[in-house]
Design a protein around this motif. Sequence first.
Motif, PDB file in Angstrom:
ATOM      1  N   UNK A 136     -49.115  29.254  55.427  1.00 53.17           N
ATOM      2  CA  UNK A 136     -48.585  29.280  54.066  1.00 53.17           C
ATOM      3  C   UNK A 136     -47.972  30.631  53.705  1.00 53.17           C
ATOM      4  N   UNK A 137     -48.481  31.724  54.272  1.00 51.46           N
ATOM      5  CA  UNK A 137     -47.967  33.049  53.958  1.00 51.46           C
ATOM      6  C   UNK A 137     -46.567  33.297  54.500  1.00 51.46           C
ATOM      7  N   UNK A 138     -46.145  32.483  55.472  1.00 50.43           N
ATOM      8  CA  UNK A 138     -44.845  32.694  56.100  1.00 50.43           C
ATOM      9  C   UNK A 138     -43.687  32.358  55.161  1.00 50.43           C
TER      10      UNK A 138
ATOM     11  N   UNK B 105     -38.744  25.769  51.612  1.00 50.91           N
ATOM     12  CA  UNK B 105     -40.160  25.932  51.956  1.00 50.91           C
ATOM     13  C   UNK B 105     -41.004  24.803  51.397  1.00 50.91           C
ATOM     14  N   UNK B 106     -40.716  24.431  50.158  1.00 50.60           N
ATOM     15  CA  UNK B 106     -41.454  23.321  49.543  1.00 50.60           C
ATOM     16  C   UNK B 106     -41.204  22.033  50.327  1.00 50.60           C
ATOM     17  N   UNK B 107     -39.951  21.789  50.681  1.00 46.41           N
ATOM     18  CA  UNK B 107     -39.638  20.577  51.458  1.00 46.41           C
ATOM     19  C   UNK B 107     -40.347  20.590  52.811  1.00 46.41           C
ATOM     20  N   UNK B 108     -40.325  21.725  53.483  1.00 46.92           N
ATOM     21  CA  UNK B 108     -40.977  21.812  54.793  1.00 46.92           C
ATOM     22  C   UNK B 108     -42.485  21.653  54.667  1.00 46.92           C
ATOM     23  N   UNK B 109     -43.052  22.313  53.688  1.00 41.96           N
ATOM     24  CA  UNK B 109     -44.505  22.232  53.485  1.00 41.96           C
ATOM     25  C   UNK B 109     -44.931  20.790  53.219  1.00 41.96           C
ATOM     26  N   UNK B 110     -44.191  20.089  52.376  1.00 37.21           N
ATOM     27  CA  UNK B 110     -44.522  18.689  52.074  1.00 37.21           C
ATOM     28  C   UNK B 110     -44.333  17.789  53.287  1.00 37.21           C
TER      29      UNK B 110
ATOM     30  N   UNK C  88     -41.698  38.551  62.759  1.00 35.26           N
ATOM     31  CA  UNK C  88     -42.721  37.846  61.987  1.00 35.26           C
ATOM     32  C   UNK C  88     -42.726  36.359  62.307  1.00 35.26           C
ATOM     33  N   UNK C  89     -41.542  35.763  62.383  1.00 30.91           N
ATOM     34  CA  UNK C  89     -41.456  34.338  62.687  1.00 30.91           C
ATOM     35  C   UNK C  89     -41.856  34.040  64.130  1.00 30.91           C
TER      36      UNK C  89
ATOM     37  N   UNK D 237     -40.764  35.087  54.363  1.00 32.22           N
ATOM     38  CA  UNK D 237     -39.376  34.856  54.761  1.00 32.22           C
ATOM     39  C   UNK D 237     -38.427  34.954  53.570  1.00 32.22           C
ATOM     40  N   UNK D 238     -38.829  34.397  52.433  1.00 32.05           N
ATOM     41  CA  UNK D 238     -37.969  34.459  51.241  1.00 32.05           C
ATOM     42  C   UNK D 238     -37.736  35.907  50.818  1.00 32.05           C
ATOM     43  N   UNK D 239     -38.788  36.692  50.811  1.00 32.34           N
ATOM     44  CA  UNK D 239     -38.648  38.095  50.418  1.00 32.34           C
ATOM     45  C   UNK D 239     -37.791  38.891  51.414  1.00 32.34           C
ATOM     46  N   UNK D 240     -37.989  38.623  52.698  1.00 28.93           N
ATOM     47  CA  UNK D 240     -37.192  39.330  53.699  1.00 28.93           C
ATOM     48  C   UNK D 240     -35.717  38.936  53.622  1.00 28.93           C
ATOM     49  N   UNK D 241     -35.436  37.647  53.359  1.00 30.81           N
ATOM     50  CA  UNK D 241     -34.047  37.233  53.171  1.00 30.81           C
ATOM     51  C   UNK D 241     -33.426  37.941  51.970  1.00 30.81           C
ATOM     52  N   UNK D 242     -34.191  38.006  50.886  1.00 29.78           N
ATOM     53  CA  UNK D 242     -33.712  38.721  49.713  1.00 29.78           C
ATOM     54  C   UNK D 242     -33.476  40.190  50.013  1.00 29.78           C
TER      55      UNK D 242
END
Length: 143
Positions: free
Chosen positions: A34-36, A134-139, A73-74, A40-45
């Motif tokens: 879940x932390x990934x 991320x939400x789509x992948x998590x679901x 990280x990935x 990733x969002x922060x690193x992209x930003x």
Amino acid sequence: METIEQTPDPRDAAARLAAAADAQRAVRDRPWPIWLYPANALLLGGVALAGLIPSSMVGAIAVLIIASAMAALNLFAGRRIGTPFAIPTSRGFRILVTASAAFVIGALLARAAEVEWAIIACAVAAMLSYAIASVLHHRSTRA
């Protein structure tokens, strides 16, 4: 070269191919830590916002460092779950990640045009599109 085995039964061959496809889908749809997602969002930003750095050389070094950290990280997370190079099957995830990458590229191009508001807008859009992905992948992996 000859084969000693008989020609496989079409039903048996189809079943084996289906089993291989199921195994591939299971590997590609492993849940991520879940932390990934926020990392990733922060690193992209961060990559997108590097365009705000006044010096081109320092900005390029910042992009290189942040992008390398994201890749490492990935890879680390992928190795821990056993799928370091698997691309998820969720079409929505892949489309939104592609959009996120396009926003990051847009931010870097906005840097060349020296349009600061566009850099910030692209960085926010990259983070938001990745957050939705991320939400789509998590679901899709926890169903």
